[in-house]
Design a protein around this motif. Structure first.
Motif, short mmCIF file in Angstrom:
data_model
loop_
_atom_site.label_atom_id
_atom_site.label_comp_id
_atom_site.label_asym_id
_atom_site.label_seq_id
_atom_site.Cartn_x
_atom_site.Cartn_y
_atom_site.Cartn_z
N UNK A 44 0.84 -1.20 0.00
CA UNK A 44 0.00 0.00 0.00
C UNK A 44 0.88 1.25 0.00
N UNK A 45 0.76 2.04 -1.10
CA UNK A 45 1.50 3.29 -1.20
C UNK A 45 0.70 4.46 -0.63
N UNK A 46 -0.58 4.40 -0.84
CA UNK A 46 -1.48 5.42 -0.30
C UNK A 46 -2.87 4.81 -0.30
N UNK A 47 -3.86 5.62 0.05
CA UNK A 47 -5.23 5.11 0.11
C UNK A 47 -5.78 4.80 -1.28
N UNK A 48 -5.13 5.30 -2.31
CA UNK A 48 -5.65 5.08 -3.67
C UNK A 48 -4.65 4.39 -4.58
N UNK A 49 -3.51 4.02 -4.09
CA UNK A 49 -2.52 3.38 -4.96
C UNK A 49 -1.79 2.28 -4.22
N UNK A 50 -1.44 1.25 -5.01
CA UNK A 50 -0.69 0.12 -4.47
C UNK A 50 0.38 -0.29 -5.47
N UNK A 51 1.38 -0.95 -4.95
CA UNK A 51 2.44 -1.51 -5.78
C UNK A 51 2.40 -3.02 -5.64
N UNK A 52 2.27 -3.71 -6.77
CA UNK A 52 2.20 -5.16 -6.73
C UNK A 52 3.57 -5.74 -6.38
N UNK A 53 3.63 -6.46 -5.29
CA UNK A 53 4.88 -7.08 -4.84
C UNK A 53 5.08 -8.44 -5.49
N UNK A 54 4.00 -9.17 -5.75
CA UNK A 54 4.15 -10.47 -6.38
C UNK A 54 2.82 -11.16 -6.56
N UNK A 55 2.79 -12.10 -7.47
CA UNK A 55 1.60 -12.87 -7.77
C UNK A 55 2.04 -14.31 -8.01
N UNK A 56 1.24 -15.25 -7.48
CA UNK A 56 1.63 -16.66 -7.57
C UNK A 56 0.39 -17.50 -7.85
N UNK A 57 0.52 -18.49 -8.72
CA UNK A 57 -0.52 -19.47 -8.97
C UNK A 57 0.01 -20.85 -8.59
N UNK A 58 -0.71 -21.52 -7.71
CA UNK A 58 -0.27 -22.82 -7.21
C UNK A 58 -1.31 -23.87 -7.58
N UNK A 59 -0.90 -25.01 -8.14
CA UNK A 59 -1.88 -26.06 -8.48
C UNK A 59 -2.62 -26.55 -7.24
N UNK A 60 -3.87 -26.91 -7.44
CA UNK A 60 -4.68 -27.39 -6.32
C UNK A 60 -4.04 -28.59 -5.64
N UNK A 61 -3.39 -29.45 -6.42
CA UNK A 61 -2.84 -30.68 -5.85
C UNK A 61 -1.83 -30.38 -4.75
N UNK A 62 -1.11 -29.25 -4.86
CA UNK A 62 -0.13 -28.90 -3.83
C UNK A 62 -0.81 -28.62 -2.51
N UNK A 63 -1.99 -27.99 -2.56
CA UNK A 63 -2.75 -27.72 -1.34
C UNK A 63 -3.47 -28.98 -0.87
N UNK A 64 -4.07 -29.69 -1.80
CA UNK A 64 -4.96 -30.80 -1.44
C UNK A 64 -4.22 -31.98 -0.86
N UNK A 65 -3.02 -32.26 -1.32
CA UNK A 65 -2.27 -33.42 -0.84
C UNK A 65 -1.33 -33.08 0.31
N UNK A 66 -1.55 -31.95 0.97
CA UNK A 66 -0.82 -31.55 2.18
C UNK A 66 0.64 -31.19 1.96
N UNK A 67 1.10 -31.08 0.70
CA UNK A 67 2.46 -30.64 0.48
C UNK A 67 2.61 -29.17 0.86
N UNK A 68 1.50 -28.47 0.93
CA UNK A 68 1.55 -27.04 1.24
C UNK A 68 2.05 -26.81 2.66
#
Length: 919
Positions: A729-753
């Motif tokens: 959060x830079x201000x009330x109206x602006x933000x800077x994206x620090x990062x974005x990640x997509x993780x396959x469901x299998x990583x969460x579902x099989x407890x590897x997460x």
């Protein structure tokens, strides 16, 4: 002087008895030192002419007066007809006998529940239900098979339950026949209608059919299914007579549109042949199709592809050319597909050759705009043109990437020179690209479009920074073990205790974490164990072991992957893996294991309780909702994400779940954020106390600070990825994206997460606001979004304010209060009912009643139990219900209210008396 008064003495007093129809009951009184005896019944003196009197003389010469009356059923006006006799002596003395109760004996003709025609399969269990007619006294139930008595033996195959149902274990062909329920008491005998038991041969399932065509959006992941047929004869209730699933589904890659042949002169492709080649290496397999017309078919009739030839054994050779790792074994990538007009992208895929496959099975990339637009107008079908387009696309993308990197470097250097000229101040160094640039407050839009490449996913523990305490650290950990029954320790010989303790430590699995380990004294008084901050506890009732002396019993959590059951891609572990030992202790009464789970039970779950006695060979011993009399344990859930298991065998237990076919189960996860030196670490774990405790210990060991209490996130079993987006959060109206990640469901579902963390580098920025220079890293706000694209309404949105000075001086969030608040319920251990009270309740509630307000209604209303067969096979069902009630830490007042509600105030009074004496 008072005259002497001689008192009568009874030699025989009237006895309580049952009266049945026209058979009269005789009541008799005998007394000495008396002149006359009269009877009083129902508060009325019996007329003298109804008395039968006689006189005898005993050996001592005493005169014995004998008076008898006879009662018939028409004289009984109420259910509680009471009679006594009274004697008078010649000198005026009088004496009253004890009171006898006369009850009408009866037996109704209509059974409350008659046995019904039943299906069973060989080696499975069967139940023939019977509830006899109401009667006084309560009728005794026996069974006939083809008009011959059934030999009932609690240790045999034929068992009579407390509800009088006939339970047959491991059904045989010879058990088929007609079964009759017989009810008998003093008033008579009645038989039910015969019920036929049909026994089927267990032919089981046919072979699986081939998988159907992959259905879905072209060039994406779809689904296909296969079926099998139950070979057993259909049951009379039309229910499936085979255990297991009839339909299986799996993911598949839907071919792109240009991959389909437009030639309709061919049959469907056959299945791929076996992979031929050198074992453990890449081989070839083929499939064919047939030309359906007599004329020549111009397209190919045979296709060939690479495949992995199976090894001669399960262990792959170390010299194999296939890449093996913890992330699985994959085939080679396919060629990039043609550009899709829907999103102007192309994809390529690869297959999972050996689980677990944790990396991507499909990749996509953007097409050049001119290529995309040209695709809309013309359809290219020749392979030569596709090769040219792919080559051009790759070359163009590479050139665009190089030019973009060069532009960013030149732009940042230019900004640095401008900043140094305008402001005479130094920037705080950072590892983030362009992090020393000054950012104007309103320079960026609400979501900045360029994402910094500062994220990474890695294991949260490493070899160089291990935090696990294992049983190799015995010298350190001996003094740290917590004995819950410290007063009993003084009774044991210290040398004997040390010997047992050393044997226990040596018998534990390798590399077990002793922080999640506890021991206690076990003897015939029972015991209670609890692993702190994990929600895991064990309750062993009194007289559950036949031991001549005190012994040690332990409770531990298994956290090493090699100790856990192997799961497929559809399964997920919903609870900790709990080890109870040592194995040489034999329980003669069920104990109760209590633990937390993460399943949302309202969703579509197939739940299995897994067990092993050697930490290697796991097996399912219970499928929730499919229990039978052969099921060795009982599983129950409450509405606080807590599970309770009644068991009698030492070993390891855990709860495994998977979605029911064509449905989507869901579970609770938690997200916790840790911060240290410009690094934000995001962790996910099951919403159980033990998972949070392990995560917290790992992060604190690495001196990372907890930013806030964990946040809940619901994970659905949709074939979807999980997106994580972090903004500064830079201000009330602006933000800077620090990062974005997509993780396959299998990583969460099989407890590897649980063993992974997502790392985001916070850029070291300064903001100039009204000529004041603030160090941005002293305090800043982070926005974190976690969601599944298909279920956006359940997304997790959170805003964290991080004060670096506060974290360093206060070690982050107050973990002590957080642990106490989350585990306060599990740490309370309510006092048990005394043994004498439990015995009285068992004596009252165990015998069945015609109204059903015995242990069955007690179990249903107090503990919500619907499956009663597990308790019906026990000698005292009430005793095991009280053990479960004690482990659940329920209210004693609630038990009293339930007993009153079901009309058992006699049992409630026993508890109330105990409470009054206690207070």
């Amino acid at each position: 002087m008072q005259p002497f008064v001689e008192q009568p003495q009874f030699l025989l007093e009237p006895k309580s008895s049952l009266l049945f129809e026209n058979l009269p009951v005789k009541l008799e009184c005998k007394a000495i030192r008396t002149r006359q005896i009269f009877f009083n019944c129902d508060n009325k003196w019996v007329p003298e002419h109804e008395h039968i009197k006689s006189i005898e003389t005993n050996d001592k010469g005493n005169v014995i007066i004998i008076t008898t009356i006879q009662l018939k059923s028409e004289q009984i006006e109420s259910n509680t007809y009471k009679c006594f006799c009274q004697a008078w002596s010649a000198t005026g003395g009088t004496l009253k006998s004890r009171t006898a109760t006369i009850e009408l004996a009866y037996l109704d003709k209509i059974f409350e529940w008659e046995p019904l025609r039943t299906d069973s399969i060989i080696n499975k269990s069967a139940e023939l239900r019977c509830r006899p007619p109401s009667g006084n006294p309560y009728p005794k139930v026996t069974w006939l098979k083809d008009n011959q008595p059934v030999e009932i033996n609690r240790n045999g195959r034929f068992i009579l339950s407390n509800e009088n149902s006939l339970l047959i274990a491991q059904v045989k062909i010879s058990d088929a026949g007609n079964y009759t329920c017989i009810a008998t008491n003093i008033a008579g005998t009645y038989s039910s209608e015969p019920a036929e038991l049909i026994v089927h041969d267990d032919h089981g399932w046919s072979e699986w059919q081939a998988f159907s065509e992959c259905k879905g959006i072209p060039c994406s992941i779809g689904r296909q299914r296969r079926i099998r047929t139950c070979l057993n004869p259909p049951t009379i209730t039309n229910k499936p007579s085979c255990d297991g699933d009839q339909i299986q589904e799996r993911e598949c890659s839907v071919p792109c549109e240009n991959d389909f042949s437009t030639d309709v002169d061919f049959s469907e492709w056959s299945s791929w042949s076996n992979c031929i080649g050198i074992p453990c290496r890449i081989g070839k397999q083929q499939r064919i199709r047939t030309c359906l017309k007599q004329s020549l078919c111009h397209d190919e009739q045979i296709q060939e592809q690479d495949c992995l030839v199976p090894c001669l054994n399960k262990n792959l050779s170390s010299t194999t050319s296939i890449e093996t790792s913890l992330n699985g074994i994959y085939s080679n990538w396919t060629n990039w597909s043609a550009c899709r007009t829907s999103d102007c992208t192309s994809i390529r895929t690869r297959k999972c050759l050996e689980e677990p496959c944790l990396d991507y099975l499909i990749e996509s990339r953007s097409c050049q705009e001119d290529l995309c637009s040209s695709t809309n107008n013309t359809q290219v079908s020749t392979s030569a043109l596709n090769v040219i387009i792919y080559s051009s696309t790759c070359f163009g993308a590479l050139m665009f990437l190089l030019l973009s990197i060069l532009f960013v470097i030149i732009y940042c250097r230019h900004r640095q020179r401008i900043t140094r000229k305008k402001v005479r101040s130094t920037c705080i160094p950072s590892k983030t690209t362009c992090s020393s640039c000054r950012i104007e407050k309103n320079e960026y839009p609400f979501y900045y479009s360029i994402q910094q490449d500062t994220t990474s996913t890695r294991s949260c523990t490493s070899h160089n920074n291990s935090i696990s305490l294992t049983n190799s650290d015995l010298g350190i950990e001996k003094e740290k073990l917590h004995f819950l029954n410290e007063s009993s320790l003084k009774l044991l010989n210290q040398n004997h205790l040390n010997i047992i303790y050393e044997k226990i430590l040596q018998s534990l699995p390798e590399n077990i974490d002793l922080r999640y380990f506890t021991v206690s004294i076990l003897n015939n008084t029972g015991c209670y164990l609890e692993i702190p901050h994990t929600g895991v506890s064990l309750t062993i009732p009194e007289d559950a072991v036949l031991l001549d002396q005190d012994h040690l019993i332990y409770l531990a959590l298994l956290t090493i992957k090699n100790h856990m059951p192997i799961l497929n891609n559809k399964q997920t572990r919903l609870s900790p893996v709990i080890l109870i030992g040592p194995s040489n202790i034999t329980l003669v009464k069920p104990a109760v294991l209590s633990f937390q789970h993460s399943a949302i039970l309202e969703s579509s779950w197939k739940l299995n309780l897994m067990f092993t006695d050697d930490i290697i060979h796991w097996k399912s011993i219970l499928t929730y909702g499919q229990e039978n009399i052969s099921t060795p344990v009982y599983l129950q859930f409450n509405n606080q994400q807590q599970a309770f298991v009644l068991f009698e065998t030492m070993g390891a237990y855990t709860l495994i779940g998977e979605s029911i076919i064509n449905n989507h189960a869901s579970k609770y996860l938690q997200m916790a954020c840790f911060y240290n030196q410009s690094t934000l670490r995001i962790r996910f774990f099951d919403k159980t106390l033990d998972a949070f405790e392990r995560c917290l210990n790992e992060e604190l060991k690495m001196k990372n600070f907890l930013c806030d209490q964990p946040k809940d996130f619901i994970l659905y079993d949709y074939q979807d990825h999980i997106c994580i987006n972090v903004d500064l959060e830079l201000s009330t109206i602006s933000r800077l994206n620090v990062g974005y990640k997509e993780i396959p469901l299998i990583s969460f579902w099989t407890n590897y997460i649980n063993q992974s963390c997502f790392i985001f580098i916070i850029p070291n920025l300064q903001i100039d606001n009204d000529d004041r220079i603030n160090n941005f890293l002293d305090q800043f706000a982070i926005h974190i979004d976690v969601y599944q694209p298909t279920i956006l309404e359940n997304a997790l949105h959170t805003r964290l304010t991080i004060n670096t000075h506060h974290l360093q001086h206060n070690s982050g969030w107050n973990t002590i209060s957080l642990r106490h608040r989350q585990s306060s319920k599990s740490s309370e251990k309510m006092s048990r009912l005394p043994k004498i009270i439990r015995q009285k309740l068992c004596e009252i509630l165990d015998p069945p009643t015609s109204l059903g307000n015995d242990w069955r209604m007690f179990a249903s209303n107090l503990l919500g139990i619907t499956y009663l067969q597990y308790f019906a096979t026990k000698t005292s069902p009430t005793e095991h219900l009280l053990t479960l009630w004690d482990a659940r830490q329920e209210s004693l007042v609630n038990m009293i209210n339930v007993l009153n509600q079901i009309g058992r105030s006699d049992a409630a009074c026993i508890i109330i008396t105990h409470m009054n004496i206690k207070h």
